[in-house]
Design an enzyme around this catalytic site. Structure first.
Site, mmCIF file in Angstrom:
data_model
loop_
_atom_site.group_PDB
_atom_site.id
_atom_site.type_symbol
_atom_site.label_atom_id
_atom_site.label_comp_id
_atom_site.label_asym_id
_atom_site.label_seq_id
_atom_site.Cartn_x
_atom_site.Cartn_y
_atom_site.Cartn_z
ATOM 1 N N ALA A 211 4.452 2.429 0.377
ATOM 2 C CA ALA A 211 3.499 1.329 0.215
ATOM 3 C C ALA A 211 2.188 1.876 -0.324
ATOM 4 O O ALA A 211 2.114 3.035 -0.718
ATOM 5 C CB ALA A 211 3.286 0.628 1.548
ATOM 6 N N ASN A 212 1.165 1.067 -0.365
ATOM 7 C CA ASN A 212 -0.160 1.544 -0.781
ATOM 8 C C ASN A 212 -1.219 0.802 0.019
ATOM 9 O O ASN A 212 -0.904 -0.047 0.849
ATOM 10 C CB ASN A 212 -0.336 1.352 -2.285
ATOM 11 C CG ASN A 212 -0.202 -0.101 -2.677
ATOM 12 O OD1 ASN A 212 -0.984 -0.943 -2.269
ATOM 13 N ND2 ASN A 212 0.845 -0.416 -3.450
#
Ligand code: CTP
Length: 411
Positions: A211-212
């Protein structure tokens, strides 16, 4: 938008109750009428006198008050309004609403109303995060209850930090405005808009994902701003803690591929604003079962190399929409997250992605853009580069929506 509207404001217990005085002042400035119901809990934080003075109306507190019942009655009270706003909405009132309880005037009016309900939750972050509150809120949203906030910040009572602060009066007023058709006569009426927001999650195995740090604040703000100008707006969002913006059709997705599918399904649109931080890669094959470390004492003495992650490229949603021959949105707007050579990279990216505009922002740690409230952007168009001042993400969104409205060719 609020002119001539009648708002029934239910004030429940919570330190944020003081903010509802400002909400009353602002909506009345916009021509709305406000009537208040104050719960017993709410009366610990704000007085009937203050609510009465600002609303210039009676404040209703007691379900069994004969005079009140004689003059108006709780059914009429809840139905004469155009909207019922619960601000602050405590965990307790959300639980009672979800269960359909009616043990005081506020909950009775909420159960009896046939009008839209909007809640502005305010509580301790642990209470907001509790599975019981999550479940109650999901039930209410599933029944069409609108929600504004909560937001992240310091808690007044405990100094704790987290998600649970009541939305600011401005945001509550904006949410009420978009509830009333955004702007039936707004600059973007009869227009369709598509916005992406948030990160994507790409599964490694059933419990782990790539993810980020995208919070979804900017994308959600753009969707809100477009809807406020009257556009029929679809927001396709990856997993975020942002509340569903009022008046926007929200499609929740997890992965880049789901996001692309949801975007294609939302076409045709006049304008597409791709603000999501889409993961560029995903694990080639998500493991069906949780990846395990090798057992200790095995051949390698438990010290084997970690599993290699083979990544494959995700579809580029912006480039897909920007490059469409048929059914391309009239205006395709991308966002660029850059940590260095912001403008240079963004100018090249605008061309490479086939989009009309690119909103470039600096996401280096020093700029604190991810998760922060402010944003300093450059707008890159075919005509050149504009530097915008450092303003809030909602102000960036409003300015962008305004520009979009001015730029779209007449329908
Ligand atoms: N974008 C997209 N689909 C992807 C990757 C990015 O739609 N698979 C969109 C984003 O929503 C944004 C724009 O492309 O509007 C630019 O995203 P950014 O992360 O800055 O660019 P990348 O294409 O990922 O390029 P790089 O990370 O190499 O800078």
């Amino acid at each position: 938008m609020l002119d001539g509207k009648s708002i029934l404001l239910v004030v429940t217990g919570g330190i944020a109750a003081y903010k509802c005085l400002e909400v009353i002042r602002r909506v009345r400035e916009k021509g709305a009428r406000v009537r208040c119901i104050l719960t017993r809990g709410g009366a610990n934080f704000v007085t009937p006198l203050a609510l009465g003075a600002l609303s210039e109306d009676r404040v209703f507190q007691d379900l069994f008050s004969l005079t009140d019942e004689h003059e108006i009655g709780h059914i009429r009270l809840s139905r004469e309004a155009d909207v019922v706003l619960v601000a602050p909405a405590s965990a307790n009132v959300l639980a009672k609403m979800a269960a359909g309880q009616a043990d005081d005037l506020a909950t009775t009016a909420l159960l009896a109303t046939d009008k839209p309900i909007m809640v502005a939750p305010a509580m301790n972050p642990a209470m907001w995060a509790h599975p019981a509150t999550r479940a109650n809120m999901a039930i209410l949203e599933g029944r069409g209850v609108h929600r504004v906030g909560p937001t992240e910040g310091a808690m007044a009572e405990s100094g704790e930090w987290g998600l649970g602060r009541m939305a600011e009066p401005d945001a509550i007023v904006a949410a009420l405005e978009s509830l009333f058709g955004g702007a039936a006569d707004g600059l973007l009426k009869d227009r369709r808009a598509l916005v992406t927001s948030g990160p994507t999650h790409e599964a490694i195995d059933p419990v782990r994902y790539l993810a980020n740090r995208s919070s979804g604040k900017q994308g959600h703000a753009v969707a809100t701003a477009l809807a406020r100008l009257g556009a029929a707006t679809t927001l396709v969002s990856g997993p975020t803690h942002q509340p569903a913006p009022a008046g926007v059709h929200l499609v929740r997705v997890e992965t880049a591929r789901e996001m692309l599918d949801a975007c294609l399904a939302a076409l045709p649109v006049d304008v597409a604003v791709m603000a999501a931080a889409v993961a560029d890669w995903r694990p080639a094959d998500a493991a069906r079962n949780k990846l395990k470390k090798p057992a200790k004492g095995g051949k390698s003495g438990g010290k084997s190399a970690p599993p290699a992650l083979k990544l494959v490229e995700n579809p580029d949603i912006l480039a897909t929409l920007g490059g469409r021959n048929e059914g391309r949105p009239q205006l395709v707007v991308g966002f660029a997250a850059e940590t260095d050579a912001v403008v240079e990279n963004a100018v090249a990216k605008r061309r490479a992605k086939g989009c009309d505009w690119l909103v470039a922002n600096d996401v280096s740690a020093a700029a604190a853009t991810f998760g922060g409230d402010d944003n300093q952007v450059h707008l890159i168009t075919a005509d050149g580069v504009e530097e915008w001042p450092k303003i809030s993400k909602s102000a960036v969104a409003e300015r962008l929506a305004q520009r979009i409205a001015e730029t779209l060719e007449p329908a």
